[in-house]
Design a protein around this motif. Structure first.
Motif, PDB file in Angstrom:
ATOM      1  N   LEU A  10      43.772  36.247  48.884  1.00 34.85           N
ATOM      2  CA  LEU A  10      44.240  35.561  48.008  1.00 34.85           C
ATOM      3  C   LEU A  10      44.018  36.150  46.544  1.00 34.85           C
ATOM      4  CD1 LEU A  10      46.789  33.475  47.119  1.00 34.85           C
ATOM      5  CD2 LEU A  10      45.205  31.892  47.937  1.00 34.85           C
ATOM      6  N   VAL A  11      42.415  35.734  46.457  1.00 36.29           N
ATOM      7  CA  VAL A  11      41.650  36.149  45.485  1.00 36.29           C
ATOM      8  C   VAL A  11      41.873  37.910  45.066  1.00 36.29           C
ATOM      9  CG1 VAL A  11      39.143  36.414  44.549  1.00 36.29           C
ATOM     10  CG2 VAL A  11      40.050  34.243  46.006  1.00 36.29           C
ATOM     11  N   GLY A  12      42.384  38.602  45.627  1.00 28.55           N
ATOM     12  CA  GLY A  12      42.172  39.538  44.744  1.00 28.55           C
ATOM     13  C   GLY A  12      43.612  40.021  44.740  1.00 28.55           C
ATOM     14  N   ILE A  18      47.529  38.384  37.853  1.00 28.09           N
ATOM     15  CA  ILE A  18      47.509  37.735  36.704  1.00 28.09           C
ATOM     16  C   ILE A  18      46.632  37.961  35.839  1.00 28.09           C
ATOM     17  CG2 ILE A  18      46.991  35.209  35.746  1.00 28.09           C
ATOM     18  CD1 ILE A  18      49.730  35.322  37.471  1.00 28.09           C
ATOM     19  N   ARG A  19      45.495  38.198  35.752  1.00 22.96           N
ATOM     20  CA  ARG A  19      44.392  38.646  35.175  1.00 22.96           C
ATOM     21  C   ARG A  19      44.582  40.229  33.965  1.00 22.96           C
ATOM     22  NH1 ARG A  19      41.928  37.558  30.455  1.00 22.96           N
ATOM     23  NH2 ARG A  19      40.025  38.625  31.039  1.00 22.96           N
ATOM     24  N   ILE A  20      45.053  41.070  34.872  1.00 20.06           N
ATOM     25  CA  ILE A  20      45.331  42.393  34.026  1.00 20.06           C
ATOM     26  C   ILE A  20      46.280  42.308  33.161  1.00 20.06           C
ATOM     27  CG2 ILE A  20      45.800  44.814  34.409  1.00 20.06           C
ATOM     28  CD1 ILE A  20      44.782  44.823  37.342  1.00 20.06           C
ATOM     29  N   PRO A  21      47.693  41.754  33.411  1.00 14.61           N
ATOM     30  CA  PRO A  21      48.749  41.230  31.496  1.00 14.61           C
ATOM     31  C   PRO A  21      47.941  40.635  31.266  1.00 14.61           C
ATOM     32  CG  PRO A  21      49.760  40.570  34.119  1.00 14.61           C
ATOM     33  CD  PRO A  21      48.398  41.328  34.186  1.00 14.61           C
ATOM     34  N   GLU A  22      47.701  39.032  31.427  1.00 13.83           N
ATOM     35  CA  GLU A  22      46.476  38.742  30.630  1.00 13.83           C
ATOM     36  C   GLU A  22      46.099  39.095  29.979  1.00 13.83           C
ATOM     37  OE1 GLU A  22      44.535  34.376  30.112  1.00 13.83           O
ATOM     38  OE2 GLU A  22      44.122  35.404  32.448  1.00 13.83           O
ATOM     39  N   THR A  38      38.440  29.585  28.436  1.00 13.17           N
ATOM     40  CA  THR A  38      38.255  31.069  29.097  1.00 13.17           C
ATOM     41  C   THR A  38      39.712  31.594  30.286  1.00 13.17           C
ATOM     42  OG1 THR A  38      36.865  30.251  30.514  1.00 13.17           O
ATOM     43  CG2 THR A  38      35.981  30.589  28.212  1.00 13.17           C
ATOM     44  N   TRP A  39      38.964  32.730  30.326  1.00 12.38           N
ATOM     45  CA  TRP A  39      40.010  33.591  31.240  1.00 12.38           C
ATOM     46  C   TRP A  39      39.411  32.526  32.878  1.00 12.38           C
ATOM     47  CZ3 TRP A  39      38.021  36.607  35.269  1.00 12.38           C
ATOM     48  CH2 TRP A  39      36.891  36.920  35.158  1.00 12.38           C
ATOM     49  N   TRP A  40      38.112  32.251  33.338  1.00  8.94           N
ATOM     50  CA  TRP A  40      37.847  31.894  34.380  1.00  8.94           C
ATOM     51  C   TRP A  40      39.020  30.164  34.325  1.00  8.94           C
ATOM     52  CZ3 TRP A  40      34.840  33.444  38.472  1.00  8.94           C
ATOM     53  CH2 TRP A  40      34.112  34.847  37.832  1.00  8.94           C
ATOM     54  N   TYR A  41      39.069  29.120  33.478  1.00  6.89           N
ATOM     55  CA  TYR A  41      39.978  28.682  33.729  1.00  6.89           C
ATOM     56  C   TYR A  41      40.990  29.416  34.520  1.00  6.89           C
ATOM     57  CZ  TYR A  41      36.529  25.974  30.888  1.00  6.89           C
ATOM     58  OH  TYR A  41      35.714  25.372  30.484  1.00  6.89           O
ATOM     59  N   SER A  42      41.716  30.238  33.719  1.00  6.71           N
ATOM     60  CA  SER A  42      43.409  30.705  34.813  1.00  6.71           C
ATOM     61  C   SER A  42      42.605  31.244  35.198  1.00  6.71           C
ATOM     62  CB  SER A  42      43.344  32.276  33.019  1.00  6.71           C
ATOM     63  OG  SER A  42      43.983  30.823  31.941  1.00  6.71           O
TER      64      SER A  42
END
Length: 70
Positions: A10-12, A18-22, A38-42
């Motif tokens: 799930l983490v992967g 989510i993170r790459i497009p962000e 920050t991106w950590w919140y997302s």
């Protein structure tokens, strides 16, 4: 499949989907502008939401009989 394997899986997916497009939208467009976020919140928000939905679906599937019908 054990719980720790599910969590890593799930983490992967959360990071990749989510993170790459962000990163792209934040860097190359004006669609995302971080001020105190920050991106950590997302990451944590999306991870826990995805995890919560997955746990609900496990409960639903057990109640329904794993989708096999009765």
């Amino acid at each position: 499949m054990n719980f720790s394997h599910e969590a890593r899986h799930l983490v992967g997916h959360t990071v990749r989907v989510i993170r790459i497009p962000e990163i792209f939208f934040e860097k190359y467009t004006d669609l995302i502008e971080y001020r105190s976020w920050t991106w950590w919140y997302s990451f944590f928000t999306i991870f826990f939401l995805s995890f919560f939905v997955r746990m609900i679906m496990l409960v639903v599937n057990k109640k329904v009989g794993n989708g096999k019908g009765k």
